[in-house]
Design a protein around this motif. Structure first.
Motif, mmCIF file in Angstrom:
data_model
loop_
_atom_site.group_PDB
_atom_site.id
_atom_site.type_symbol
_atom_site.label_atom_id
_atom_site.label_comp_id
_atom_site.label_asym_id
_atom_site.label_seq_id
_atom_site.Cartn_x
_atom_site.Cartn_y
_atom_site.Cartn_z
ATOM 1 N N PHE A 1 -10.519 -13.070 12.859
ATOM 2 C CA PHE A 1 -9.453 -12.983 13.863
ATOM 3 C C PHE A 1 -8.286 -12.143 13.328
ATOM 4 O O PHE A 1 -7.767 -11.260 14.011
ATOM 5 N N VAL A 2 -7.898 -12.410 12.071
ATOM 6 C CA VAL A 2 -6.792 -11.661 11.455
ATOM 7 C C VAL A 2 -7.180 -10.189 11.311
ATOM 8 O O VAL A 2 -6.384 -9.288 11.621
ATOM 9 N N ALA A 3 -8.423 -9.938 10.857
ATOM 10 C CA ALA A 3 -8.883 -8.554 10.688
ATOM 11 C C ALA A 3 -8.872 -7.826 12.024
ATOM 12 O O ALA A 3 -8.499 -6.647 12.097
ATOM 13 N N GLY A 4 -9.258 -8.531 13.092
ATOM 14 C CA GLY A 4 -9.250 -7.928 14.424
ATOM 15 C C GLY A 4 -7.843 -7.546 14.860
ATOM 16 O O GLY A 4 -7.609 -6.467 15.413
ATOM 17 N N LYS A 5 -6.887 -8.440 14.603
ATOM 18 C CA LYS A 5 -5.504 -8.133 14.984
ATOM 19 C C LYS A 5 -4.955 -6.961 14.178
ATOM 20 O O LYS A 5 -4.349 -6.038 14.732
ATOM 21 N N TRP A 6 -5.151 -6.985 12.855
ATOM 22 C CA TRP A 6 -4.557 -5.951 12.019
ATOM 23 C C TRP A 6 -5.322 -4.637 12.049
ATOM 24 O O TRP A 6 -4.922 -3.666 11.390
ATOM 25 N N ALA A 7 -6.408 -4.585 12.831
ATOM 26 C CA ALA A 7 -7.041 -3.288 13.084
ATOM 27 C C ALA A 7 -6.145 -2.460 14.004
ATOM 28 O O ALA A 7 -6.299 -1.243 14.108
ATOM 29 N N SER A 8 -5.212 -3.129 14.681
ATOM 30 C CA SER A 8 -4.306 -2.437 15.600
ATOM 31 C C SER A 8 -2.947 -2.227 14.936
ATOM 32 O O SER A 8 -2.344 -3.183 14.426
ATOM 33 N N PRO A 9 -2.448 -0.983 14.944
ATOM 34 C CA PRO A 9 -1.118 -0.717 14.352
ATOM 35 C C PRO A 9 -0.009 -1.504 15.038
ATOM 36 O O PRO A 9 0.991 -1.849 14.406
ATOM 37 N N LEU A 10 -0.206 -1.824 16.338
ATOM 38 C CA LEU A 10 0.818 -2.590 17.055
ATOM 39 C C LEU A 10 1.030 -3.952 16.409
ATOM 40 O O LEU A 10 2.162 -4.353 16.123
ATOM 41 N N GLY B 1 -7.474 -20.463 21.182
ATOM 42 C CA GLY B 1 -6.308 -21.032 20.515
ATOM 43 C C GLY B 1 -6.530 -21.149 19.022
ATOM 44 O O GLY B 1 -7.144 -20.261 18.409
ATOM 45 N N ILE B 2 -6.056 -22.243 18.441
ATOM 46 C CA ILE B 2 -6.131 -22.376 16.979
ATOM 47 C C ILE B 2 -7.571 -22.469 16.485
ATOM 48 O O ILE B 2 -7.865 -22.097 15.348
ATOM 49 N N SER B 3 -8.501 -22.933 17.348
ATOM 50 C CA SER B 3 -9.906 -23.014 16.928
ATOM 51 C C SER B 3 -10.507 -21.644 16.690
ATOM 52 O O SER B 3 -11.516 -21.510 15.997
ATOM 53 N N GLN C 1 0.138 -4.864 13.377
ATOM 54 C CA GLN C 1 0.647 -4.681 12.007
ATOM 55 C C GLN C 1 2.166 -4.569 12.042
ATOM 56 O O GLN C 1 2.876 -5.226 11.274
ATOM 57 N N PHE C 2 2.660 -3.714 12.934
ATOM 58 C CA PHE C 2 4.101 -3.527 13.045
ATOM 59 C C PHE C 2 4.779 -4.810 13.523
ATOM 60 O O PHE C 2 5.850 -5.195 13.037
ATOM 61 N N TRP C 3 4.138 -5.476 14.507
ATOM 62 C CA TRP C 3 4.673 -6.741 15.057
ATOM 63 C C TRP C 3 4.880 -7.756 13.935
ATOM 64 O O TRP C 3 5.956 -8.348 13.785
ATOM 65 N N ASP C 4 3.822 -7.960 13.132
ATOM 66 C CA ASP C 4 3.895 -8.968 12.079
ATOM 67 C C ASP C 4 4.858 -8.563 10.965
ATOM 68 O O ASP C 4 5.541 -9.416 10.387
ATOM 69 N N LEU C 5 4.923 -7.271 10.659
ATOM 70 C CA LEU C 5 5.861 -6.792 9.637
ATOM 71 C C LEU C 5 7.306 -7.014 10.085
ATOM 72 O O LEU C 5 8.136 -7.525 9.326
ATOM 73 N N ALA C 6 7.596 -6.658 11.340
ATOM 74 C CA ALA C 6 8.950 -6.849 11.866
ATOM 75 C C ALA C 6 9.301 -8.335 11.892
ATOM 76 O O ALA C 6 10.419 -8.735 11.534
ATOM 77 N N LEU D 1 13.609 -11.980 17.536
ATOM 78 C CA LEU D 1 12.657 -12.963 17.019
ATOM 79 C C LEU D 1 12.077 -13.834 18.130
ATOM 80 O O LEU D 1 10.927 -14.266 18.038
ATOM 81 N N ILE D 2 12.858 -14.108 19.165
ATOM 82 C CA ILE D 2 12.305 -14.890 20.280
ATOM 83 C C ILE D 2 11.117 -14.138 20.882
ATOM 84 O O ILE D 2 10.047 -14.714 21.103
ATOM 85 N N VAL D 3 11.269 -12.829 21.108
ATOM 86 C CA VAL D 3 10.165 -12.034 21.654
ATOM 87 C C VAL D 3 8.985 -12.027 20.679
ATOM 88 O O VAL D 3 7.835 -12.291 21.061
ATOM 89 N N LEU D 4 9.267 -11.737 19.388
ATOM 90 C CA LEU D 4 8.185 -11.608 18.401
ATOM 91 C C LEU D 4 7.447 -12.935 18.191
ATOM 92 O O LEU D 4 6.217 -12.971 18.159
ATOM 93 N N ILE D 5 8.185 -14.030 18.051
ATOM 94 C CA ILE D 5 7.540 -15.314 17.731
ATOM 95 C C ILE D 5 6.851 -15.897 18.967
ATOM 96 O O ILE D 5 5.753 -16.444 18.860
ATOM 97 N N PHE D 6 7.458 -15.751 20.151
ATOM 98 C CA PHE D 6 6.775 -16.225 21.352
ATOM 99 C C PHE D 6 5.471 -15.438 21.548
ATOM 100 O O PHE D 6 4.434 -16.018 21.890
ATOM 101 N N GLY D 7 5.506 -14.124 21.327
ATOM 102 C CA GLY D 7 4.288 -13.316 21.428
ATOM 103 C C GLY D 7 3.234 -13.743 20.414
ATOM 104 O O GLY D 7 2.042 -13.828 20.726
ATOM 105 N N HIS D 8 3.699 -14.045 19.184
ATOM 106 C CA HIS D 8 2.819 -14.517 18.103
ATOM 107 C C HIS D 8 2.151 -15.839 18.491
ATOM 108 O O HIS D 8 0.940 -16.012 18.347
#
Lengths: 126, 147
Positions: free
Chosen positions: B67-76, B59-61, B78-83, B42-49
């Motif tokens: 932005f979300v659609a752009g990220k989830w266009a990538s299987p990486l 950043g947050i702006s 998708q898997f990152w957020d699911l894990a 989780l340290i790796v996943l959340i720091f990466g997030h």
């Protein structure tokens, strides 16, 4: 409850306070996680509704809250690594106090970096 | 002169001290191990997030539906957020379970609180997984050019 708590090895010392901090930050992070999955779930309902919710996260007051949340995450993460060392490293229990100081120093440095970047974005004129 | 001493407390061990198949097995040990293993991941996943969403670019702006659609266009991602969803929920649920066991003294109170906790956990994990797997960039209100 003993009145001579200063005479115990654990109570009132670094070990107890890091345990308290780990519990409190853990609960705070878990409650935010529940909310965060619900707000992100709006991407499946309506794009405009999601953007409206996210725009509340982009206000300066919420940015202060997010900074507090990340402070909790960083402490929980670094102290969690300390717990793993205490459990699995032979010298872990001997150096648990020094490890806590390491956790706090690392926490201050990483948190300062995060806060400067995040707050300058949130309070800046984007 | 010899005195024979019977084996102490033979056959008279209080059942609550007996270890073996009747105990809850190794669940608590596995839970303890899971907290350490999932914690490191989780340290790796959340720091990466946090870095990819809040530290780089705008950043947050810069966060929006696009932005979300752009990220989830990538299987990486998708898997990152699911894990991250599954591990964080199970890690957090086990932590709160421990806290309930520590502070709720009545059996009925403990059972209720843990029941509510597990229902919430299953709901959030199922909901979050469905959102990732069924994400539609052209959902209602989407302003993306491909829609």
């Amino acid at each position: 409850m003993s009145k001579t708590s200063s005479g115990t090895l654990y109570r009132g010392h670094e070990g107890m306070w890091s345990w308290v901090g780990h519990r409190v930050t853990g609960v705070v992070i878990f409650l935010y996680l529940l909310v965060h999955v619900l707000d992100t779930a709006m991407v499946r309902v309506d794009a405009g509704a999601y953007d409206a919710i996210i725009s509340t996260y982009q206000t300066p007051w919420m940015a202060l809250g997010e900074t507090g949340l990340v402070a909790a995450i960083l402490f929980h993460a670094f102290n969690g690594l300390r717990l793993i060392l205490v459990d699995f490293w032979k010298q872990g229990t001997k150096y648990q106090r020094q490890l806590l100081w390491g956790v706090l120093i690392l926490w201050v440095i990483v948190f300062a970096g995060f806060a400067i970047r995040h707050l300058s974005i949130a309070f800046g004129s984007h | 002169m010899s005195v024979s001493i019977p084996a102490p407390r033979s056959q008279r061990i209080d059942p609550k001290y007996k270890r073996g198949p009747k105990s809850r097995g190794s669940f608590e040990m596995l839970a303890w191990l899971f907290m350490r293993l999932s914690g490191v991941v989780l340290i790796v996943l959340i720091f990466g997030h946090l870095i990819s969403n809040l530290m780089v670019g705008e950043g947050i702006s810069g966060i929006s539906f696009g932005f979300v659609a752009g990220k989830w266009a990538s299987p990486l991602w998708q898997f990152w957020d699911l894990a991250m969803l599954w591990l964080a929920m199970l890690h957090g649920t086990n932590g709160v379970r421990t806290i309930i066991n520590d502070y709720a003294e009545k059996h009925a109170t403990r059972a209720w609180l843990k029941g509510i906790l597990y229902v919430a956990t299953i709901f959030i994990i199922v909901l979050g997984s469905l959102v990732i797997f069924t994400f539609d960039p052209c959902v209602a209100g989407s302003q993306l050019p491909q829609c």
